[in-house]
Design a protein around this motif. Sequence first.
Motif: not given
Length: 417
Positions: A67, A71, A74, A78, A164, A180, A289-291, A294
């Motif tokens: 995750l 995040s 992207k 984030a 990342s 993702s 917000d998942r970003d 997570s």
Amino acid sequence: MSSSILRLLARGWSRYLRANLVLRIIVGILLGAVLGLFAPYLTFFSAFGSIFVNLLKSIAPILVFTLVIASLTKDEKALDSRFGSMVVLYFVSTFFAAASATAFSFLFPISIDLGTATAAPETASPQSIAEILANLLSNVAQNPVQAIATANYPAVLFWAIVFSLAFKRIGTSKTKIVVSEVASCVLLVVRWIIEMAPFGVMGLVFAAVQENGLESFKIYGKLISLLAASMFFVAFVATPLIVFLVLRRNPYPLVFKCLRVSGVTAFFTRSSAANIPVNLSLCEKLGLDRDFYSIAIPLGATVNMSGAAVTISVMTLATARSLNMTPDFPTAIILCLLSTLGACGASGVAGGSLLLIPMACSLFGISNEIAMQTVAVGFIIGVIQDGLETALNSSGDVMLAAAVDLRRRDQLAKGED
């Protein structure tokens, strides 16, 4: 005939999935308690609890790793100001918990019979804040595969951020899609595991009742009551007050939902790390917000330890009073700070906070041998103490993360950001 049975089972399973998860867990709690009291010889039921906790612990570091990478790879930014606010709230919440527990200990002073706890666990205990911080920093440099295997979350977060950054440097749009989709796949597996929570909780309750019965309440009733009162105050007054100050709205709908969903499972798993998948699933249901969540949730499982601060403060002051010591106000303030810093370094496993009691006891000049007897008392009441502590820790992670994210959403709606 066999096809009819399969259809019947499929229909029953479908009805099971449609039923409210919290209600299913309550049924599991009741069944586990009844079986533990009246059929303790059915020991195979405890396996359901072990399997459920092991599944959560196994998937949690993989979930966090995927995750966080998804995040941060992207295009959107984030990591923003919310994370600074999140860290501050985690420390403030933990300090409030320590202060609340200290106040309760002064209002309702108790002592404990250390002579009944002669079998102190043979485990090394940190002797200073510097040692705790040094261990925390050294854990970050652990091998990434080993970090995932051992659920070392500081290292998992560190390596997820590193990977990342590498993906953003050399990856393409297809890479981001793949990352993702892998994260979404792991989330789906987590949902499947959480659906088995009623069976897991039933097994955990069965094992606890079968092994301990109600004896812990009889021997250490006052100590358990003081710990429970302090933690309930933090859960229903102190933390909601922080959430209110952040959101400027009634915090209790959010508080009750977090305690009901996250707190219940955390009480029985007794591991903040194992409850990370539950918290991430709850954040998704809350529409956060998942970003953001997570990263915020695994970070909270590492440093947001309100329950641990309560345990350290109450147990330390009870030990001091057992030795006829009367702590003064300045010493109590120092204890709150020490409990806060120590709790933030407590491991997210069952009993992780108890081993920090000797360090806090050293503030009063209490020897390690006596302090370890207090630790032994903690393990005796651990089924209750550690369950309440973990429920407070884990539910607080979601409450504070939701408060920060929802405040950001309100600011954007008002055009303030």
